[in-house]
Design a protein around this motif. Sequence first.
Motif, short mmCIF file in Angstrom:
data_model
loop_
_atom_site.label_atom_id
_atom_site.label_comp_id
_atom_site.label_asym_id
_atom_site.label_seq_id
_atom_site.Cartn_x
_atom_site.Cartn_y
_atom_site.Cartn_z
N SER A 1 0.86 -1.18 0.00
CA SER A 1 0.00 0.00 0.00
C SER A 1 0.90 1.23 0.00
O SER A 1 1.45 1.60 1.03
CB SER A 1 -0.90 -0.01 1.24
N SER B 1 0.27 7.89 0.48
CA SER B 1 -0.55 8.86 -0.25
C SER B 1 0.01 10.26 -0.06
O SER B 1 0.63 10.57 0.95
CB SER B 1 -2.00 8.79 0.22
N GLY C 1 -0.12 13.30 -5.27
CA GLY C 1 0.21 11.96 -5.77
C GLY C 1 -0.12 11.85 -7.25
O GLY C 1 -1.16 12.31 -7.69
N ASP D 1 -0.79 9.84 -10.89
CA ASP D 1 -1.32 8.60 -11.45
C ASP D 1 -0.15 7.82 -12.02
O ASP D 1 0.80 8.40 -12.55
CB ASP D 1 -2.36 8.88 -12.53
N SER D 2 -0.22 6.51 -11.92
CA SER D 2 0.92 5.70 -12.35
C SER D 2 0.97 5.60 -13.88
O SER D 2 0.21 4.89 -14.49
CB SER D 2 0.82 4.30 -11.74
N ARG E 1 8.05 0.87 -5.34
CA ARG E 1 6.75 0.89 -4.68
C ARG E 1 6.94 0.41 -3.25
O ARG E 1 6.87 -0.77 -2.97
CB ARG E 1 5.76 -0.03 -5.40
N THR F 1 3.41 6.79 -5.56
CA THR F 1 2.51 7.32 -4.54
C THR F 1 1.10 7.25 -5.09
O THR F 1 0.89 6.95 -6.27
CB THR F 1 2.83 8.80 -4.19
N GLN F 2 0.16 7.53 -4.24
CA GLN F 2 -1.23 7.60 -4.69
C GLN F 2 -1.84 8.89 -4.15
O GLN F 2 -1.35 9.45 -3.18
CB GLN F 2 -2.02 6.39 -4.22
N ARG F 3 -2.87 9.36 -4.82
CA ARG F 3 -3.53 10.58 -4.36
C ARG F 3 -4.28 10.33 -3.07
O ARG F 3 -4.85 9.26 -2.88
CB ARG F 3 -4.50 11.09 -5.41
#
Length: 138
Positions: free
Chosen positions: A45, A48, A52, A54-55, A103, A132-134
């Motif tokens: 995981s 965030s 962040g 988008d991949s 990751r 990362t993620q938003r």
Amino acid sequence: MKFRNHKMPPAELQLAPMLDVVFQLLIFFLVSFEFQRSEQDMKVSVPSAQEGADSKRALGEIIVNVRATGEVVVEGQTMTQAQLKEKLSAIAALHKNQPIRLRGDAKCEYQTIVEVIDTCQKAGIWNISFATQRKSEK
């Protein structure tokens, strides 16, 4: 001269070849989607961030997953730092400026991330990005 007034029957639509093409396209897209998703370890995981991204993967990018337990997983195989260095050294010898996507799980130790970065640099790879993620807006 007499011309006969022949009415030609309407052309029939060949469904079998059309269905073959549609099924082949469907299979192609399903398989290519699965290959793209297989490199992302679902046990990781990523952290965030407000900004962040988008991949969007670079061409030929290798994804290195670091789980919360400290395990390093590349292409579905758990590796030690020595195995990772061996694999990345072989790739770096073939491809200059090889991109790596790191990751790291949000709960893994920072020391493990630093060790993976150090291993990448020892292997001759400097093009490293971090996943990362938003942040979800609540």
